[in-house]
Design a protein around this motif. Structure first.
Motif, PDB file in Angstrom:
ATOM      1  N   GLU A 107       0.839  -1.205   0.000  1.00 38.92           N
ATOM      2  CA  GLU A 107       0.000   0.000   0.000  1.00 38.92           C
ATOM      3  C   GLU A 107       0.879   1.263   0.000  1.00 38.92           C
ATOM      4  O   GLU A 107       0.540   2.257  -0.628  1.00 38.92           O
ATOM      5  CB  GLU A 107      -0.936  -0.027   1.208  1.00 38.92           C
ATOM      6  N   LEU A 108       2.031   1.169   0.672  1.00 41.74           N
ATOM      7  CA  LEU A 108       2.923   2.347   0.713  1.00 41.74           C
ATOM      8  C   LEU A 108       3.433   2.718  -0.681  1.00 41.74           C
ATOM      9  O   LEU A 108       3.655   3.888  -0.980  1.00 41.74           O
ATOM     10  CB  LEU A 108       4.126   2.060   1.615  1.00 41.74           C
ATOM     11  N   ASN A 109       3.614   1.683  -1.513  1.00 41.82           N
ATOM     12  CA  ASN A 109       4.120   1.969  -2.866  1.00 41.82           C
ATOM     13  C   ASN A 109       3.008   2.301  -3.858  1.00 41.82           C
ATOM     14  O   ASN A 109       3.271   2.624  -5.019  1.00 41.82           O
ATOM     15  CB  ASN A 109       4.912   0.767  -3.386  1.00 41.82           C
ATOM     16  N   THR A 110       1.775   2.186  -3.416  1.00 44.64           N
ATOM     17  CA  THR A 110       0.638   2.442  -4.305  1.00 44.64           C
ATOM     18  C   THR A 110       0.464   3.951  -4.525  1.00 44.64           C
ATOM     19  O   THR A 110       0.632   4.740  -3.596  1.00 44.64           O
ATOM     20  CB  THR A 110      -0.640   1.848  -3.640  1.00 44.64           C
ATOM     21  N   HIS A 111       0.129   4.319  -5.742  1.00 42.63           N
ATOM     22  CA  HIS A 111      -0.147   5.729  -6.042  1.00 42.63           C
ATOM     23  C   HIS A 111      -1.546   6.075  -5.571  1.00 42.63           C
ATOM     24  O   HIS A 111      -2.366   5.163  -5.474  1.00 42.63           O
ATOM     25  CB  HIS A 111      -0.066   5.978  -7.548  1.00 42.63           C
ATOM     26  N   PRO A 112      -1.932   7.323  -5.424  1.00 41.80           N
ATOM     27  CA  PRO A 112      -1.146   8.542  -5.547  1.00 41.80           C
ATOM     28  C   PRO A 112      -0.050   8.653  -4.468  1.00 41.80           C
ATOM     29  O   PRO A 112      -0.198   8.110  -3.384  1.00 41.80           O
ATOM     30  CB  PRO A 112      -2.183   9.649  -5.361  1.00 41.80           C
ATOM     31  N   HIS A 113       0.996   9.376  -4.836  1.00 44.14           N
ATOM     32  CA  HIS A 113       2.052   9.686  -3.870  1.00 44.14           C
ATOM     33  C   HIS A 113       1.962  11.163  -3.510  1.00 44.14           C
ATOM     34  O   HIS A 113       1.514  11.981  -4.318  1.00 44.14           O
ATOM     35  CB  HIS A 113       3.420   9.331  -4.445  1.00 44.14           C
ATOM     36  N   PHE A 114       2.438  11.456  -2.301  1.00 43.13           N
ATOM     37  CA  PHE A 114       2.302  12.817  -1.766  1.00 43.13           C
ATOM     38  C   PHE A 114       3.673  13.395  -1.455  1.00 43.13           C
ATOM     39  O   PHE A 114       4.598  12.661  -1.112  1.00 43.13           O
ATOM     40  CB  PHE A 114       1.458  12.777  -0.476  1.00 43.13           C
ATOM     41  N   SER A 115       3.768  14.713  -1.564  1.00 42.29           N
ATOM     42  CA  SER A 115       5.018  15.362  -1.162  1.00 42.29           C
ATOM     43  C   SER A 115       5.071  15.389   0.364  1.00 42.29           C
ATOM     44  O   SER A 115       4.032  15.317   1.029  1.00 42.29           O
ATOM     45  CB  SER A 115       5.076  16.777  -1.735  1.00 42.29           C
ATOM     46  N   MET A 116       6.288  15.463   0.869  1.00 43.91           N
ATOM     47  CA  MET A 116       6.466  15.397   2.327  1.00 43.91           C
ATOM     48  C   MET A 116       5.683  16.499   3.044  1.00 43.91           C
ATOM     49  O   MET A 116       5.160  16.308   4.134  1.00 43.91           O
ATOM     50  CB  MET A 116       7.958  15.511   2.643  1.00 43.91           C
ATOM     51  N   ASP A 117       5.581  17.671   2.398  1.00 43.82           N
ATOM     52  CA  ASP A 117       4.855  18.779   3.042  1.00 43.82           C
ATOM     53  C   ASP A 117       3.333  18.625   2.908  1.00 43.82           C
ATOM     54  O   ASP A 117       2.566  19.465   3.375  1.00 43.82           O
ATOM     55  CB  ASP A 117       5.311  20.125   2.460  1.00 43.82           C
ATOM     56  N   GLY A 118       2.897  17.571   2.247  1.00 45.40           N
ATOM     57  CA  GLY A 118       1.461  17.288   2.152  1.00 45.40           C
ATOM     58  C   GLY A 118       0.715  18.171   1.161  1.00 45.40           C
ATOM     59  O   GLY A 118      -0.508  18.095   1.065  1.00 45.40           O
ATOM     60  N   LYS A 119       1.466  18.986   0.392  1.00 45.71           N
ATOM     61  CA  LYS A 119       0.760  19.913  -0.508  1.00 45.71           C
ATOM     62  C   LYS A 119       0.382  19.288  -1.855  1.00 45.71           C
ATOM     63  O   LYS A 119      -0.579  19.693  -2.482  1.00 45.71           O
ATOM     64  CB  LYS A 119       1.652  21.137  -0.784  1.00 45.71           C
ATOM     65  N   PHE A 120       1.196  18.343  -2.331  1.00 47.04           N
ATOM     66  CA  PHE A 120       0.999  17.826  -3.691  1.00 47.04           C
ATOM     67  C   PHE A 120       0.671  16.335  -3.677  1.00 47.04           C
ATOM     68  O   PHE A 120       1.207  15.585  -2.864  1.00 47.04           O
ATOM     69  CB  PHE A 120       2.272  18.015  -4.524  1.00 47.04           C
ATOM     70  N   ALA A 121      -0.172  15.966  -4.615  1.00 52.13           N
ATOM     71  CA  ALA A 121      -0.420  14.526  -4.861  1.00 52.13           C
ATOM     72  C   ALA A 121      -0.198  14.290  -6.349  1.00 52.13           C
ATOM     73  O   ALA A 121      -0.528  15.149  -7.187  1.00 52.13           O
ATOM     74  CB  ALA A 121      -1.839  14.158  -4.482  1.00 52.13           C
ATOM     75  N   ILE A 122       0.376  13.138  -6.663  1.00 51.81           N
ATOM     76  CA  ILE A 122       0.709  12.841  -8.064  1.00 51.81           C
ATOM     77  C   ILE A 122       0.335  11.399  -8.393  1.00 51.81           C
ATOM     78  O   ILE A 122       0.387  10.526  -7.528  1.00 51.81           O
ATOM     79  CB  ILE A 122       2.229  13.056  -8.312  1.00 51.81           C
ATOM     80  N   VAL A 123      -0.053  11.162  -9.650  1.00 54.81           N
ATOM     81  CA  VAL A 123      -0.103   9.799 -10.202  1.00 54.81           C
ATOM     82  C   VAL A 123       0.813   9.792 -11.412  1.00 54.81           C
ATOM     83  O   VAL A 123       0.908  10.798 -12.134  1.00 54.81           O
ATOM     84  CB  VAL A 123      -1.531   9.364 -10.586  1.00 54.81           C
ATOM     85  N   HIS A 124       1.492   8.682 -11.615  1.00 47.92           N
ATOM     86  CA  HIS A 124       2.568   8.634 -12.617  1.00 47.92           C
ATOM     87  C   HIS A 124       2.569   7.277 -13.313  1.00 47.92           C
ATOM     88  O   HIS A 124       2.520   6.244 -12.659  1.00 47.92           O
ATOM     89  CB  HIS A 124       3.898   8.884 -11.868  1.00 47.92           C
TER      90      HIS A 124
END
Ligand code: F6R
Length: 615
Positions: A82-99
């Motif tokens: 689950e940790l490797n599953t997308h979306p991923h977030f920036s450490m500051d919690g501002k951004f989410a990305i799917v790639h």
């Protein structure tokens, strides 16, 4: 590999994205996730396993918001957790990305960011990218002329080496989203007051068919219901809007238990589509309009190299038989992954033809670009309109097979063979092929859909055969001449669908090693569909394996004197140019029934994905 989807509009995003991911699931099904943005807060739900696992979780945890991003994963960097599953977030919690893709230099990006105090929670390359975006955003001043969000994504992508299709959202930017692509398909869908991003149009055609195919190194910045496209170098791009005509019914099961079976049964129709409008009776030839080559240029070709991967590579081998026999042009067949790194001698009279159902396979795309870089003309045979391969080729032929959702290629393969036959006919008629021989090929092609249908009618007979072989551990497929690639394809299909170890060989090669494998648990399927002396030689090869205890299944033309065998599947007698297509249908049905009998996931075989967008 991997599918991404994004939505910004007036409907609840999580439901739209879950449905889109279901349609993208053929691209990867290790794990899936969705993130939405609502009132400045990012919400996320991720699950290991298929989309249904995510859907179940979403029922218990509905995500609010009318914009969001989603992802279905085929693991590259990092195991299936689950940790490797997308979306991923920036450490500051501002951004989410799917790639979708691979950031090849992620280790150095990660190292750089670690020195700046960033921590990482997953093993993925994607988490490095989303933090790089956050890093640039933190550094980027608010500026009247440049958009800070867009700038931070753009600057980050300038550092990325590798392939990506991405969608990014930022909690400080309600109703905004950025998408970008390089070597990974990304399509913008334009609905009424709503916009979609996806790796495949099929994921949103129930909402809109109005689309823009992004090009490599382009970013799309969506704000409310409008969008702007720019290049990584900040040049504005005029959007080219197109209507896609794929039938949404084609991406539904429509009463069939599996997409693979549905697509096997769609072959008569797919073949009709491949042939339609491409035959000229008056001149006994085919006319493939998309080649973009004059008759003079086509006559000037003295060597053709075919390049592809997997099943499409097997189609290239059949094309070799067709073109050498009918048009008398020397043909070579290469794995795209090998050709792209091999310094093969090429000259201006060489034509490269790539075959790719998806039009996205990264090795095939790279092989094609390498040939073009060296000044060689490249034609593409592909099923996906607007795909990277379709757009970058110098000319090509669309298959018109309709969407192929089952991971194992079936209808796309037989359509590729049909197009190879049409190409051989056109090239042959520009050379020495007589009008009478041309007319014979045309007659054979016209009969093809009905003949395929008659083989499909034998599905329950083939199922009964599969029941007798379902517990075997290995299987050997044999064939000579144009039946050899069908043996390879039959073995590939069985491997991927039923997880039985299978190998395809030219029938006479058995004696040079593989015959040592013959045992009761290793039956032999023999494609004895050739004519006269080749047929007789194949029969001798069958007797050799039977003499050593092999159980045999023979596929042969009705009425052929096949001698003793355990099982037989008859196909209608036909011209050499259509026999490989007809012989393919029983091996597809055999693999399907074996997979079902063994309880395998035939539409989503383990470890596989439909579009292979990583090397
Ligand atoms: C096997 C299969 C794959 C594909 C291969 C190339 O059933 O589907 O081997 O043929 O990955 O894919 P395309 O044709 O999309 O380039």
């Amino acid at each position: 590999m991997c599918g991404i989807a994004a939505y910004l509009g007036w409907q609840q995003a999580a439901a739209i994205l879950a449905d889109a991911l279901r349609r993208l699931e053929y691209r990867g099904y290790d794990s899936a996730g969705v993130a939405t943005l609502n009132n400045g807060e990012l919400h996320c739900c991720r699950a290991v396993g298929t989309i249904s696992a995510l859907q179940k979780k979403l029922i218990g945890k509905p995500l609010p918001g009318t914009m969001g991003i989603g992802h279905t994963r085929w693991a590259t960097h990092g195991s299936v957790t689950e940790l490797n599953t997308h979306p991923h977030f920036s450490m500051d919690g501002k951004f989410a990305i799917v790639h979708n893709g691979v950031v090849e230099n992620f280790a150095s990006i990660r190292e750089f960011l670690s020195l700046q105090g960033y921590n990482f929670y997953s093993e993925t390359d994607t988490e490095a990218l989303v933090n790089l975006i956050a890093y640039h955003y933190a550094k980027e001043p608010e500026n009247a002329t440049k958009d800070r969000f867009l700038e931070s994504v753009r600057k980050s992508l300038l550092h990325v080496r590798g392939a990506y299709g991405i969608a990014v959202i930022c909690c400080e930017r309600p109703m905004e989203m950025i998408g970008a692509r390089n070597s990974s398909q990304l399509i913008l869908g334009i609905g009424k007051d709503e916009l979609f991003l996806s790796s495949d149009v099929a994921s949103f055609t129930t909402h809109t068919r109005d689309v823009v195919f992004l090009n490599d190194n382009e970013l799309v910045h969506i704000k409310n219901d409008s969008f702007a496209i720019t290049t990584l170098n900040m040049e504005e791009v005029a959007a080219v809007r197109q209507q896609v005509d794929w039938d949404t019914v084609a991406v539904e099961l429509n009463g069939y238990p599996h997409f693979m079976l549905k697509e096997i049964f769609e072959q008569p129709h797919a073949l009709e589509n491949a042939i339609r409008g491409r035959i000229e009776n008056d001149t006994a030839t085919a006319h493939l309009g998309g080649l973009q080559m004059t008759a003079h240029e086509l006559r000037g070709i003295n060597r053709i190299i075919f390049c592809a991967c997997g099943t499409a590579w097997c189609a290239c081998l059949v094309a070799e038989y067709f073109i050498e026999k009918i048009a008398r042009i020397p043909v070579e067949v290469e794995y795209a992954s090998e050709f792209r790194y091999r310094n093969a001698p090429l000259d201006q009279k060489t034509l490269l033809i790539v075959i790719s159902q998806s039009g996205e396979t990264v090795d095939t795309l790279a092989a094609m670009r390498e040939a073009q870089r060296r000044g060689i003309r490249v034609l593409a045979i592909t099923n996906c309109v607007g795909s990277a391969i379709a757009r970058e080729a110098n000319g090509g032929i669309y298959q018109h097979s309709g969407p192929e959702i089952g991971v194992a290629s079936t209808k796309a393969f037989t359509s590729q063979l049909c197009i190879a036959a049409l190409l051989a006919l056109q090239l042959g008629r520009l050379r020495d092929l007589s009008e009478a021989d041309g007319m014979e090929i045309i007659g054979a092609l016209k009969q093809l859909p009905a003949q395929v249908k008659s083989i499909l009618d034998q599905s329950s007979h083939i199922q009964a055969i599969a029941e007798r072989y379902q517990s075997c551990t290995d299987m050997i497929f044999l064939g000579r001449q144009s039946m050899f690639p069908i043996a390879l394809e039959g073995a590939l299909k069985l491997k991927e669908i039923s997880y039985i170890h299978a190998e395809g060989y030219p029938a006479a090669e058995m004696k040079h090693g593989p015959i040592a494998l013959i045992a009761p648990q290793c039956p032999v399927l023999c494609l004895a569909c050739n004519e006269e002396n080749i047929f007789e030689k194949t029969l001798s090869n069958i007797q050799e394996v039977r003499a050593r205890g092999a159980r045999t299944i023979i596929i042969a033309r009705e009425g052929s004197p096949i001698g003793v065998t355990d099982d037989v599947i008859w196909i209608p007698p036909a011209h050499d140019v259509t026999i490989p297509i007809l012989a393919t249908i029983p091996v597809q049905l055999f693999a399907y029934h074996m997979g079902i009998l063994r309880g395998c996931s035939v539409d989503k075989p383990r470890h596989l994905a439909k579009s292979v967008t990583v090397e």
